[in-house]
Scaffold this motif. Structure first.
Motif, short mmCIF file in Angstrom:
data_model
loop_
_atom_site.label_atom_id
_atom_site.label_comp_id
_atom_site.label_asym_id
_atom_site.label_seq_id
_atom_site.Cartn_x
_atom_site.Cartn_y
_atom_site.Cartn_z
N MET A 96 0.84 -1.20 0.00
CA MET A 96 0.00 0.00 0.00
C MET A 96 0.87 1.24 0.00
O MET A 96 1.91 1.28 0.66
CB MET A 96 -0.93 0.01 1.22
N ALA A 97 0.45 2.28 -0.73
CA ALA A 97 1.24 3.51 -0.81
C ALA A 97 1.24 4.23 0.52
O ALA A 97 0.30 4.16 1.30
CB ALA A 97 0.66 4.42 -1.90
N ASP A 98 2.35 4.92 0.81
CA ASP A 98 2.45 5.74 2.01
C ASP A 98 1.61 6.99 1.80
O ASP A 98 1.92 7.84 0.97
CB ASP A 98 3.91 6.12 2.24
N ARG A 99 0.53 7.14 2.58
CA ARG A 99 -0.38 8.25 2.37
C ARG A 99 0.18 9.58 2.88
O ARG A 99 -0.44 10.62 2.71
CB ARG A 99 -1.74 7.95 3.02
N ASN A 100 1.35 9.53 3.53
CA ASN A 100 2.00 10.77 3.93
C ASN A 100 2.81 11.38 2.79
O ASN A 100 3.27 12.51 2.89
CB ASN A 100 2.92 10.54 5.13
N LEU A 101 3.04 10.60 1.73
CA LEU A 101 3.78 11.13 0.58
C LEU A 101 2.83 11.89 -0.34
O LEU A 101 1.69 11.47 -0.54
CB LEU A 101 4.44 9.98 -0.19
N PRO A 102 3.29 13.00 -0.90
CA PRO A 102 2.41 13.77 -1.80
C PRO A 102 2.09 12.98 -3.06
O PRO A 102 2.91 12.20 -3.55
CB PRO A 102 3.24 15.01 -2.12
N ALA A 103 0.88 13.17 -3.57
CA ALA A 103 0.48 12.50 -4.80
C ALA A 103 1.16 13.16 -6.00
O ALA A 103 1.31 14.38 -6.05
CB ALA A 103 -1.04 12.57 -4.95
N ILE A 104 1.58 12.35 -6.96
CA ILE A 104 2.27 12.85 -8.15
C ILE A 104 1.25 13.24 -9.20
O ILE A 104 0.38 12.44 -9.55
CB ILE A 104 3.21 11.78 -8.72
N PRO A 105 1.30 14.47 -9.74
CA PRO A 105 0.36 14.84 -10.79
C PRO A 105 0.65 14.11 -12.09
O PRO A 105 1.81 13.98 -12.51
CB PRO A 105 0.60 16.35 -10.95
N VAL A 106 -0.40 13.59 -12.70
CA VAL A 106 -0.30 12.95 -14.02
C VAL A 106 -0.99 13.87 -15.02
O VAL A 106 -2.19 14.11 -14.93
CB VAL A 106 -0.95 11.56 -14.02
N ILE A 107 -0.22 14.39 -15.95
CA ILE A 107 -0.68 15.42 -16.87
C ILE A 107 -0.89 14.81 -18.25
O ILE A 107 0.00 14.15 -18.79
CB ILE A 107 0.35 16.57 -16.96
N ALA A 108 -2.07 15.00 -18.81
CA ALA A 108 -2.34 14.55 -20.17
C ALA A 108 -1.93 15.65 -21.14
O ALA A 108 -2.39 16.79 -21.04
CB ALA A 108 -3.83 14.24 -20.35
N LEU A 109 -1.06 15.31 -22.07
CA LEU A 109 -0.62 16.26 -23.11
C LEU A 109 -1.23 15.81 -24.43
O LEU A 109 -0.85 14.78 -24.97
CB LEU A 109 0.91 16.28 -23.17
N THR A 110 -2.20 16.57 -24.90
CA THR A 110 -2.95 16.18 -26.08
C THR A 110 -2.83 17.24 -27.17
O THR A 110 -2.34 18.33 -26.95
CB THR A 110 -4.43 15.96 -25.74
N GLY A 111 -3.32 16.89 -28.36
CA GLY A 111 -3.28 17.81 -29.49
C GLY A 111 -3.15 17.03 -30.79
O GLY A 111 -2.59 15.93 -30.82
N TYR A 112 -3.65 17.61 -31.87
CA TYR A 112 -3.57 16.95 -33.17
C TYR A 112 -2.13 16.83 -33.63
O TYR A 112 -1.25 17.58 -33.19
CB TYR A 112 -4.40 17.71 -34.20
N LEU A 113 -1.88 15.89 -34.53
CA LEU A 113 -0.55 15.72 -35.10
C LEU A 113 -0.06 17.04 -35.69
O LEU A 113 -0.78 17.71 -36.42
CB LEU A 113 -0.57 14.65 -36.20
N GLY A 114 1.16 17.39 -35.34
CA GLY A 114 1.74 18.62 -35.87
C GLY A 114 1.47 19.86 -35.07
O GLY A 114 1.97 20.94 -35.39
N ALA A 115 0.68 19.75 -33.99
CA ALA A 115 0.35 20.94 -33.20
C ALA A 115 1.53 21.42 -32.36
O ALA A 115 1.60 22.59 -31.98
CB ALA A 115 -0.85 20.68 -32.30
N GLY A 116 2.45 20.49 -32.04
CA GLY A 116 3.62 20.87 -31.26
C GLY A 116 3.68 20.27 -29.87
O GLY A 116 4.37 20.79 -29.00
N LYS A 117 2.99 19.14 -29.67
CA LYS A 117 3.01 18.50 -28.34
C LYS A 117 4.43 18.13 -27.91
O LYS A 117 4.85 18.42 -26.80
CB LYS A 117 2.14 17.24 -28.34
#
Length: 342
Positions: free
Chosen positions: A1-22
């Motif tokens: 089980m994860a240590d609940r005293n540790l901060p949660a890591i943000p998971v960021i979705a990086l989206t965009g059409y092909l060629g947009a510059g992701k």
């Protein structure tokens, strides 16, 4: 089980059409000094992440087979990838999922939000738009595309491909269309994906408790005072330190309705006999119990085009020590946020 005293890591979705510059944007934010970022990629099409950055600053990228992330089966590879990257030994500041150009942002966001991996939190959806081609390739109908509705940060990229005198108008046109579906999205312009990395994640100061040091607080202020006419879009930050336990009601009001221009808020706040870690991205509020020795209460707001005096005043009011008994309604709201954050 994860240590609940540790901060949660943000998971960021990086989206965009092909060629947009992701990928250009991804490579830019990976260059932030001291950043430790995990990257999840999928094998649909070509992803040209700078190998030097991957080797030097990022834990080995986790590749997901099967094309678009949104088509992964429930038992598919994303949770395995996130489980590996959420290992506390890696001490990552954030995980970025670079989605396929054909992925719908809502689907990617949903997969992250309902992941079974502990010690992560939803870090927002960054949708990258090609300023020159967008209305010929993506937003081509009378109704705005549904992708606007889920984005927390819209980056209107490649503004250098538009005549300088027309850039403000082009950015305003995209923002107006986004607002038809999403009045809360943060919309910024960029050239070559150069956005301020602080809009996406924090650079760790090496404190596993998640408590910001005063060095980091001062660094936030110093960076916020940087010239906004630099060669990339620069964010502004405002920091307020409090003294004493606060009433959660006014604090939650602030977090759920941040001042104009604020995209992220973070901090540790004393409420009753406990301290809580708060993280806000767009309209999403995440809260967890902080370690006992959490230090002074503080809040940091990060965004663009801020009225810094107004932001500071509202944060100071939210951190004003509670002079009497904490209202039961405020505590119920706090507990409800905690349940949603698990």
């Amino acid at each position: 089980m994860a240590d609940r005293n540790l901060p949660a890591i943000p998971v960021i979705a990086l989206t965009g059409y092909l060629g947009a510059g992701k990928t250009t944007l991804l490579n830019h934010v990976l260059r932030a000094p001291g950043a430790r970022i995990g990257v999840v990629i999928n094998d649909f099409g070509e992803l040209n992440v700078d190998a030097g950055l991957v080797t030097g600053q990022v834990d080995e990228p986790v590749s997901i087979a099967g094309g678009c992330i949104c088509h992964l089966p429930d038992e598919g590879g994303l949770d395995d990838a996130l489980e590996k990257l959420a290992d506390p030994k890696l001490a990552l500041d954030a995980i970025i999922i670079e989605a396929s150009g054909v992925a719908e942002p809502a689907d990617v966001s949903r997969v992250i939000r309902f992941s079974g991996v502990e010690r992560i939190r939803h870090g927002g959806v960054v949708d990258v738009i090609d300023a020159a081609e967008h209305f010929d390739t993506v937003d081509t109908r009378s109704a705005p595309p549904q992708r606007y509705g889920v984005a927390s940060l819209v980056v209107v990229n490649k503004l250098d491909r538009i005549a300088e005198e027309s850039r403000v108008e082009a950015l305003g046109r995209v923002e107006a269309r986004v607002r038809e579906l999403n009045p809360h999205a943060h919309v910024v312009g960029a050239v070559a994906g150069r956005v301020d990395p602080r809009l996406l994640y924090d650079v760790s100061d090496g404190d596993a408790s998640g408590q910001m040091s005063f060095r980091e607080l001062l660094l936030d202020e110093a960076l916020g005072a940087h010239d906004e006419h630099h060669d990339h879009m620069h964010a502004t930050s405002v920091t307020v330190v409090g003294d004493g336990a606060v009433d959660p009601g006014p604090l939650i009001d602030l977090l759920e309705q941040p001042p104009r221009g604020v995209y992220r808020m973070k901090g540790t706040v004393a409420i009753g006999k406990r301290h809580y870690l708060f993280n806000v991205v767009g309209t999403s509020v995440h809260v967890m119990t902080a370690p006992v020795a959490a230090g002074a209460s503080h809040l940091v707001a990060i965004g663009t085009h801020l009225d810094t005096e107004d932001v500071r005043a509202r944060m100071a009011e939210a951190l004003r020590p509670c002079s009497g008994k904490v209202a039961a309604s405020g505590m119920r709201r706090l507990q409800r946020l905690r349940r949603y954050s698990i």
